[in-house]
Design a protein around this motif. Structure first.
Motif, short mmCIF file in Angstrom:
data_model
loop_
_atom_site.label_atom_id
_atom_site.label_comp_id
_atom_site.label_asym_id
_atom_site.label_seq_id
_atom_site.Cartn_x
_atom_site.Cartn_y
_atom_site.Cartn_z
N ALA A 509 0.83 -1.21 0.00
CA ALA A 509 0.00 0.00 0.00
C ALA A 509 0.86 1.26 0.00
O ALA A 509 0.58 2.24 -0.71
CB ALA A 509 -0.92 -0.02 1.21
N TYR A 510 1.96 1.19 0.76
CA TYR A 510 2.86 2.35 0.84
C TYR A 510 3.50 2.62 -0.53
O TYR A 510 3.55 3.76 -1.01
CB TYR A 510 3.93 2.12 1.90
N LEU A 515 4.03 5.54 -5.57
CA LEU A 515 4.02 5.52 -7.03
C LEU A 515 2.90 6.38 -7.59
O LEU A 515 3.05 7.06 -8.61
CB LEU A 515 3.88 4.09 -7.54
N SER A 516 1.76 6.35 -6.91
CA SER A 516 0.61 7.16 -7.36
C SER A 516 0.96 8.64 -7.27
O SER A 516 0.64 9.43 -8.17
CB SER A 516 -0.61 6.83 -6.50
N ALA A 517 1.63 9.04 -6.18
CA ALA A 517 2.02 10.45 -6.01
C ALA A 517 3.03 10.87 -7.06
O ALA A 517 2.97 11.98 -7.65
CB ALA A 517 2.60 10.66 -4.61
N ASP A 521 2.54 13.68 -9.95
CA ASP A 521 3.46 14.82 -10.13
C ASP A 521 3.97 14.88 -11.57
O ASP A 521 4.06 15.96 -12.18
CB ASP A 521 4.64 14.70 -9.17
N SER A 522 4.29 13.71 -12.11
CA SER A 522 4.79 13.68 -13.49
C SER A 522 3.72 14.14 -14.47
O SER A 522 3.98 14.91 -15.41
CB SER A 522 5.24 12.25 -13.85
N HIS A 523 2.49 13.67 -14.23
CA HIS A 523 1.39 14.05 -15.09
C HIS A 523 1.13 15.55 -15.01
O HIS A 523 0.88 16.22 -16.02
CB HIS A 523 0.14 13.26 -14.69
N THR A 524 1.19 16.07 -13.80
CA THR A 524 0.98 17.52 -13.60
C THR A 524 2.06 18.32 -14.32
O THR A 524 1.81 19.37 -14.94
CB THR A 524 1.00 17.86 -12.10
N LEU A 525 3.31 17.84 -14.24
CA LEU A 525 4.43 18.52 -14.89
C LEU A 525 4.24 18.55 -16.41
O LEU A 525 4.48 19.57 -17.07
CB LEU A 525 5.75 17.84 -14.53
#
Length: 541
Positions: A509-510, A515-517, A521-525
């Motif tokens: 889960a961690y 990985l989700s975060a 972030d990559s998608h936002t960039l």
């Protein structure tokens, strides 16, 4: 000995621990088990590792090798499961256990040993435990690990304290008499039987043949001769002294003290004056044989020799199916235990013998929890009691010398031996355990026995023996009844695997969150760069 009741939300059953003869000076070493505390997981003997486990065995599968295996591996406890009806157990199993029982009694061990009477819940616990124990030795390591992690187990827990010595315990005996007709110096015939039972577990020791049959015979003889002594024309010139002794299974301690009180500590006693002979009754309820055990063969011309001849004649003429013999065995003072009760009297130079259907005093039936009511045949007990009564009457009334035929039946019609009476007494005696450490001086059993003797005998009174404080000949222990609980539990490895699974789950889960975060972030960039590029293009136009 310990009697336990095992219960949980789903299960309950009775448990009895191994009887311990600790600090018994009659023996040169302590025996049995003093430990009564238990808190360990259940296993059966099929398991490879028994150390610190409660090992469960069924009587039908019990063997001394398995028992020793549990002790060698330092088991936390041993539970032997007995059938609900002992008479239903296969006879070869019963005989095997009776042979092992003396060794279990003589062995000192720190491992608590319990006996349980089976029921559906207990058998369910046993079967589940057996399946779990068997699977561990017949599967691969992975299968064992998986089965161990998923199987249900049982934690056996007792709540009692350690056994402690009971101080000032009294062993009680009962005496009654029928006074003969004539002068003051009449000969006395003493009739003796010990009432206590013995076995590897006192709460399961009902002592049907040994020596319920002997006490039943003694009480029937008291009833018959009390009627004869009621009428002047049948009132014989013999005193009859009846003695129901306690502590018979502990080297006849009740008889020993009774003899000391009457021969050493008093000036007037029937035992001091003129004892014709002492007749001890022991194990009369089975078989087609009778044996008169003697320490010294009786001499011709004595009353004891006359009684021997009358016994032989009554058996030969009226009961030819019975094999009768005299067994001569000298007293071995080097042994800790006397063989038969008559030896207590013979040591004090009183003529005595024991009559029994057993040819040897070493027969396991005399000290076994397998000696239950079904092992006594009422017809055989009635027949043997009649043989003794007929021979005794012929001696007391000198009937042979008066010309009475050998086949004369004395006890007939209203004076006959009552089989129903003997059965009733046997049912009462075997309805309760009569181990010496369970029979208190104020117990219902002794009160009933005293009342019964008082119906037919005069001057009925109690005699008590207490162990010497400085040099005790016997020591009893408490904690005879406790509660044992069975809790359904998962093994410790289950907790370990569960914790491992939780840790893996949290780790996954961690990682997933991290990985989700990162992906976010990559998608936002990328989106920000695309927007910036779009704005630049618009400015150019």
């Amino acid at each position: 000995l310990l009697l336990f009741v095992l219960n949980s939300a789903d299960h309950s059953f009775l448990l009895v621990s191994l009887y311990h003869r600790l600090d018994l000076v009659l023996f040169s070493f302590p025996a049995g088990t003093r430990n009564a505390v238990l808190n360990t997981e259940a296993r059966t003997v099929e398991a490879d590792v028994l150390s610190r486990r409660c090992v469960m065995m069924r009587l039908v599968d019990f063997s001394y090798e398995q028992y020793q295996k549990a002790l060698r591996q330092s088991a936390g406890a041993v539970v032997i499961i007995l059938p609900k009806a002992m008479s239903a157990a296969p006879q070869d199993v019963v005989r095997q256990f009776m042979e092992i029982e003396p060794e279990m009694l003589a062995m000192e061990t720190i491992v608590p040993v319990y006996f349980a009477v089976e029921d559906e819940e207990l058998l369910s616990i046993y079967e589940q435990t057996r399946v779990a124990s068997t699977s561990q030795g017949s599967a691969s390591a992975a299968e064992v690990l998986l089965h161990t992690a998923t199987a249900n187990g049982f934690q056996m827990v007792t709540s009692g304290a350690q056994s402690k010595a009971v101080s000032d315990w009294l062993i009680t005996s009962l005496e009654g008499r029928l006074t003969g007709l004539g002068g003051e110096d009449l000969p006395t015939i003493v009739i003796v039987a010990h009432y206590d039972s013995f076995g590897v577990a006192p709460w399961l020791s009902h002592g049907a043949d040994s020596n319920g049959s002997g006490i039943s015979g003694l009480l029937e003889l008291a009833r018959l001769f009390s009627r004869l002594y009621t009428y002047k024309r049948t009132h014989a010139g013999y005193n009859l002294l009846f003695f129901a002794s306690g502590g018979g299974k502990f080297n006849y301690q009740g008889t020993k003290r009774w003899l000391e009180d009457n021969l050493d500590h008093t000036d007037s006693s029937l035992l001091q004056d003129n004892v014709a002979f002492v007749l001890c009754l022991d194990t009369l309820g089975r078989g087609n044989s009778l044996h008169l055990h003697v320490s010294k063969p009786p001499k011709e011309g004595t009353l004891q020799h006359a009684f021997l001849r009358e016994l032989e004649m009554v058996v030969e003429s009226q009961f030819p199916e019975v094999k009768f013999s005299m067994v001569h065995k000298k007293i071995n003072l080097a042994e800790d235990m006397l063989a038969w009760e008559h030896e207590r009297f013979a040591i004090r130079r009183l003529p005595a013998f024991t009559i029994s259907h057993l040819e040897s005093h070493r027969d396991g039936l005399r000290n076994s929890i397998m000696d239950t009511r079904p092992r006594v045949d009422s017809k055989t007990l009635t027949r043997n009691t009649r043989i003794i009564a007929e021979a005794l009457t012929r001696v007391i009334y000198n009937l042979t010398e008066k010309g009475a035929p050998a086949d004369l039946h004395i006890f007939t019609e209203q004076m006959q031996i009552q089989q129903e009476q003997l059965e009733s007494v046997m049912d009462w005696l075997t309805s309760q355990p009569r181990a010496a450490q369970l029979v208190d001086k104020d117990s219902t059993f002794l009160n009933t026995l005293e009342y019964y003797m008082s119906r037919y005998l005069k001057d009925v009174k109690q005699h008590h023996v207490k162990a010497d404080k400085r040099d005790p000949e016997f020591v009893f222990y408490d904690q005879l009844k406790q509660v044992m609980n069975a809790y359904r539990v998962k093994p410790a490895i289950f907790d370990l695997l569960l914790a491992l699974c939780i840790a893996v789950y949290l780790g996954v889960a961690y990682v997933a969150v991290q990985l989700s975060a990162l992906s976010y972030d990559s998608h936002t960039l990328v989106l920000d760069k695309a927007k910036a590029s779009l704005l630049t293009t618009k400015d150019r136009f």
